[in-house]
Design a protein around this motif. Sequence first.
Motif, PDB file in Angstrom:
ATOM      1  N   ARG A  64       0.815  -1.212   0.000  1.00  0.00           N
ATOM      2  CA  ARG A  64       0.000   0.000   0.000  1.00  0.00           C
ATOM      3  C   ARG A  64       0.851   1.265   0.000  1.00  0.00           C
ATOM      4  O   ARG A  64       0.552   2.220  -0.689  1.00  0.00           O
ATOM      5  CB  ARG A  64      -0.947   0.020   1.194  1.00  0.00           C
ATOM      6  CG  ARG A  64      -1.853   1.230   1.184  1.00  0.00           C
ATOM      7  CD  ARG A  64      -2.800   1.226   2.358  1.00  0.00           C
ATOM      8  NE  ARG A  64      -3.615   2.403   2.375  1.00  0.00           N
ATOM      9  CZ  ARG A  64      -4.835   2.507   1.874  1.00  0.00           C
ATOM     10  NH1 ARG A  64      -5.379   1.469   1.276  1.00  0.00           N
ATOM     11  NH2 ARG A  64      -5.507   3.624   1.955  1.00  0.00           N
ATOM     12  N   LEU A  66       2.353   4.696   0.197  1.00  0.00           N
ATOM     13  CA  LEU A  66       1.696   6.014   0.280  1.00  0.00           C
ATOM     14  C   LEU A  66       0.568   6.168  -0.744  1.00  0.00           C
ATOM     15  O   LEU A  66       0.133   7.282  -1.021  1.00  0.00           O
ATOM     16  CB  LEU A  66       2.737   7.122   0.108  1.00  0.00           C
ATOM     17  CG  LEU A  66       3.722   7.247   1.270  1.00  0.00           C
ATOM     18  CD1 LEU A  66       4.845   8.218   0.928  1.00  0.00           C
ATOM     19  CD2 LEU A  66       3.012   7.674   2.545  1.00  0.00           C
ATOM     20  N   MET A  67       0.070   5.044  -1.254  1.00  0.00           N
ATOM     21  CA  MET A  67      -1.059   5.116  -2.183  1.00  0.00           C
ATOM     22  C   MET A  67      -2.219   5.872  -1.544  1.00  0.00           C
ATOM     23  O   MET A  67      -2.463   5.750  -0.344  1.00  0.00           O
ATOM     24  CB  MET A  67      -1.539   3.723  -2.566  1.00  0.00           C
ATOM     25  CG  MET A  67      -0.638   2.969  -3.479  1.00  0.00           C
ATOM     26  SD  MET A  67      -1.398   1.374  -3.856  1.00  0.00           S
ATOM     27  CE  MET A  67      -0.252   0.735  -5.033  1.00  0.00           C
ATOM     28  N   TYR A  68      -2.903   6.634  -2.364  1.00  0.00           N
ATOM     29  CA  TYR A  68      -4.130   7.360  -2.000  1.00  0.00           C
ATOM     30  C   TYR A  68      -3.891   8.546  -1.071  1.00  0.00           C
ATOM     31  O   TYR A  68      -4.832   9.239  -0.732  1.00  0.00           O
ATOM     32  CB  TYR A  68      -5.188   6.420  -1.396  1.00  0.00           C
ATOM     33  CG  TYR A  68      -5.413   5.194  -2.235  1.00  0.00           C
ATOM     34  CD1 TYR A  68      -6.079   5.285  -3.452  1.00  0.00           C
ATOM     35  CD2 TYR A  68      -4.930   3.951  -1.841  1.00  0.00           C
ATOM     36  CE1 TYR A  68      -6.269   4.166  -4.254  1.00  0.00           C
ATOM     37  CE2 TYR A  68      -5.111   2.831  -2.631  1.00  0.00           C
ATOM     38  CZ  TYR A  68      -5.780   2.943  -3.825  1.00  0.00           C
ATOM     39  OH  TYR A  68      -5.957   1.845  -4.607  1.00  0.00           O
ATOM     40  N   ARG A  69      -2.673   8.799  -0.651  1.00  0.00           N
ATOM     41  CA  ARG A  69      -2.405   9.947   0.222  1.00  0.00           C
ATOM     42  C   ARG A  69      -2.500  11.231  -0.588  1.00  0.00           C
ATOM     43  O   ARG A  69      -1.859  11.374  -1.615  1.00  0.00           O
ATOM     44  CB  ARG A  69      -1.013   9.876   0.843  1.00  0.00           C
ATOM     45  CG  ARG A  69      -0.774   8.696   1.738  1.00  0.00           C
ATOM     46  CD  ARG A  69      -1.357   8.923   3.136  1.00  0.00           C
ATOM     47  NE  ARG A  69      -1.074   7.770   3.962  1.00  0.00           N
ATOM     48  CZ  ARG A  69      -0.062   7.682   4.796  1.00  0.00           C
ATOM     49  NH1 ARG A  69       0.766   8.698   4.952  1.00  0.00           N
ATOM     50  NH2 ARG A  69       0.131   6.592   5.487  1.00  0.00           N
ATOM     51  N   MET A  92       4.404   4.205  -8.892  1.00  0.00           N
ATOM     52  CA  MET A  92       3.601   5.262  -8.280  1.00  0.00           C
ATOM     53  C   MET A  92       2.101   5.033  -8.481  1.00  0.00           C
ATOM     54  O   MET A  92       1.306   5.955  -8.334  1.00  0.00           O
ATOM     55  CB  MET A  92       4.012   6.608  -8.871  1.00  0.00           C
ATOM     56  CG  MET A  92       5.442   7.014  -8.551  1.00  0.00           C
ATOM     57  SD  MET A  92       5.663   7.436  -6.828  1.00  0.00           S
ATOM     58  CE  MET A  92       4.775   8.983  -6.767  1.00  0.00           C
ATOM     59  N   ASN A  94      -1.614   4.674  -8.104  1.00  0.00           N
ATOM     60  CA  ASN A  94      -2.555   5.184  -7.093  1.00  0.00           C
ATOM     61  C   ASN A  94      -1.906   6.129  -6.084  1.00  0.00           C
ATOM     62  O   ASN A  94      -2.406   6.295  -4.978  1.00  0.00           O
ATOM     63  CB  ASN A  94      -3.243   4.038  -6.348  1.00  0.00           C
ATOM     64  CG  ASN A  94      -4.043   3.164  -7.275  1.00  0.00           C
ATOM     65  OD1 ASN A  94      -4.700   3.654  -8.183  1.00  0.00           O
ATOM     66  ND2 ASN A  94      -3.988   1.862  -7.085  1.00  0.00           N
ATOM     67  N   THR A  95      -0.795   6.726  -6.450  1.00  0.00           N
ATOM     68  CA  THR A  95      -0.084   7.640  -5.549  1.00  0.00           C
ATOM     69  C   THR A  95      -0.135   9.046  -6.139  1.00  0.00           C
ATOM     70  O   THR A  95       0.574   9.339  -7.100  1.00  0.00           O
ATOM     71  CB  THR A  95       1.380   7.188  -5.354  1.00  0.00           C
ATOM     72  OG1 THR A  95       1.374   5.816  -4.941  1.00  0.00           O
ATOM     73  CG2 THR A  95       2.074   8.032  -4.306  1.00  0.00           C
ATOM     74  N   LEU A  99       6.969  12.064  -5.411  1.00  0.00           N
ATOM     75  CA  LEU A  99       7.863  11.624  -4.340  1.00  0.00           C
ATOM     76  C   LEU A  99       9.302  11.524  -4.811  1.00  0.00           C
ATOM     77  O   LEU A  99       9.562  11.297  -5.995  1.00  0.00           O
ATOM     78  CB  LEU A  99       7.437  10.238  -3.831  1.00  0.00           C
ATOM     79  CG  LEU A  99       6.043  10.092  -3.247  1.00  0.00           C
ATOM     80  CD1 LEU A  99       5.725   8.616  -2.991  1.00  0.00           C
ATOM     81  CD2 LEU A  99       5.895  10.906  -1.970  1.00  0.00           C
ATOM     82  N   PRO A 119       3.453  11.054 -10.267  1.00  0.00           N
ATOM     83  CA  PRO A 119       2.242  10.489  -9.661  1.00  0.00           C
ATOM     84  C   PRO A 119       1.479   9.587 -10.634  1.00  0.00           C
ATOM     85  O   PRO A 119       1.426   9.859 -11.837  1.00  0.00           O
ATOM     86  CB  PRO A 119       1.414  11.727  -9.305  1.00  0.00           C
ATOM     87  CG  PRO A 119       2.436  12.801  -9.102  1.00  0.00           C
ATOM     88  CD  PRO A 119       3.498  12.509 -10.131  1.00  0.00           C
ATOM     89  N   GLU A 136      10.576   6.992   1.244  1.00  0.00           N
ATOM     90  CA  GLU A 136       9.814   7.870   0.355  1.00  0.00           C
ATOM     91  C   GLU A 136       9.526   9.172   1.084  1.00  0.00           C
ATOM     92  O   GLU A 136       9.043   9.158   2.219  1.00  0.00           O
ATOM     93  CB  GLU A 136       8.487   7.216  -0.063  1.00  0.00           C
ATOM     94  CG  GLU A 136       8.650   6.074  -1.027  1.00  0.00           C
ATOM     95  CD  GLU A 136       7.323   5.505  -1.509  1.00  0.00           C
ATOM     96  OE1 GLU A 136       7.334   4.839  -2.558  1.00  0.00           O
ATOM     97  OE2 GLU A 136       6.286   5.707  -0.853  1.00  0.00           O
ATOM     98  N   ASN A 138       8.425  13.594   0.193  1.00  0.00           N
ATOM     99  CA  ASN A 138       7.876  14.498  -0.814  1.00  0.00           C
ATOM    100  C   ASN A 138       8.945  14.854  -1.845  1.00  0.00           C
ATOM    101  O   ASN A 138      10.126  14.995  -1.504  1.00  0.00           O
ATOM    102  CB  ASN A 138       7.369  15.783  -0.152  1.00  0.00           C
ATOM    103  CG  ASN A 138       6.074  15.576   0.586  1.00  0.00           C
ATOM    104  OD1 ASN A 138       5.058  15.235  -0.002  1.00  0.00           O
ATOM    105  ND2 ASN A 138       6.108  15.781   1.896  1.00  0.00           N
TER     106      ASN A 138
END
Length: 157
Positions: A64, A66-69, A92, A94-95, A99, A119, A136, A138
């Motif tokens: 999972r 950082l997906m969906y963040r 990446m 669903n991210t 990053l 992304p 990971e 930003n």
Amino acid sequence: MTGARSTIAKTTAAIGAAAALAFALAAFTRGPEPEAAPLDVATVATSAGPITVEIASDPATRARGLMYRQTMPRDHGMWFVYPSEAPRAFWMKNTPLPLDIVFVAGDGRVVSIAHDATPFSTDPIPSAAPARFVLEVNAGVADEIGLAPGDRLTLQD
């Protein structure tokens, strides 16, 4: 009787079409993925200061990531822990956050950095050498703190 059968057939067809439309709309307009359970938090020490990280140490949390963040504080990230060093590749999917992906050997040495990963991309992002950990953060943070291959990172509880 023919008129009644025709009305029943039309009604049944209309109900079926409405149900199919409702199902399709529900699937299409589905909201974001549910929040993941909270992860353990620690600090990664860098030469420029600490980064607060969530620990992804099992297959489910690593998958999972950082997906969906939608957002993440600038001084935060995720620390992926694997049982052994091996070539690693991330994507990446669903991210939505761009990053920097930092691949780290078992001794804490940065082996490579993928800057500003795109992304939602499903293109693989490979490590330049075997890695046991992945950080990971930003996009832009690796440059901001002067992180480079050969630097050492230390996980602190």
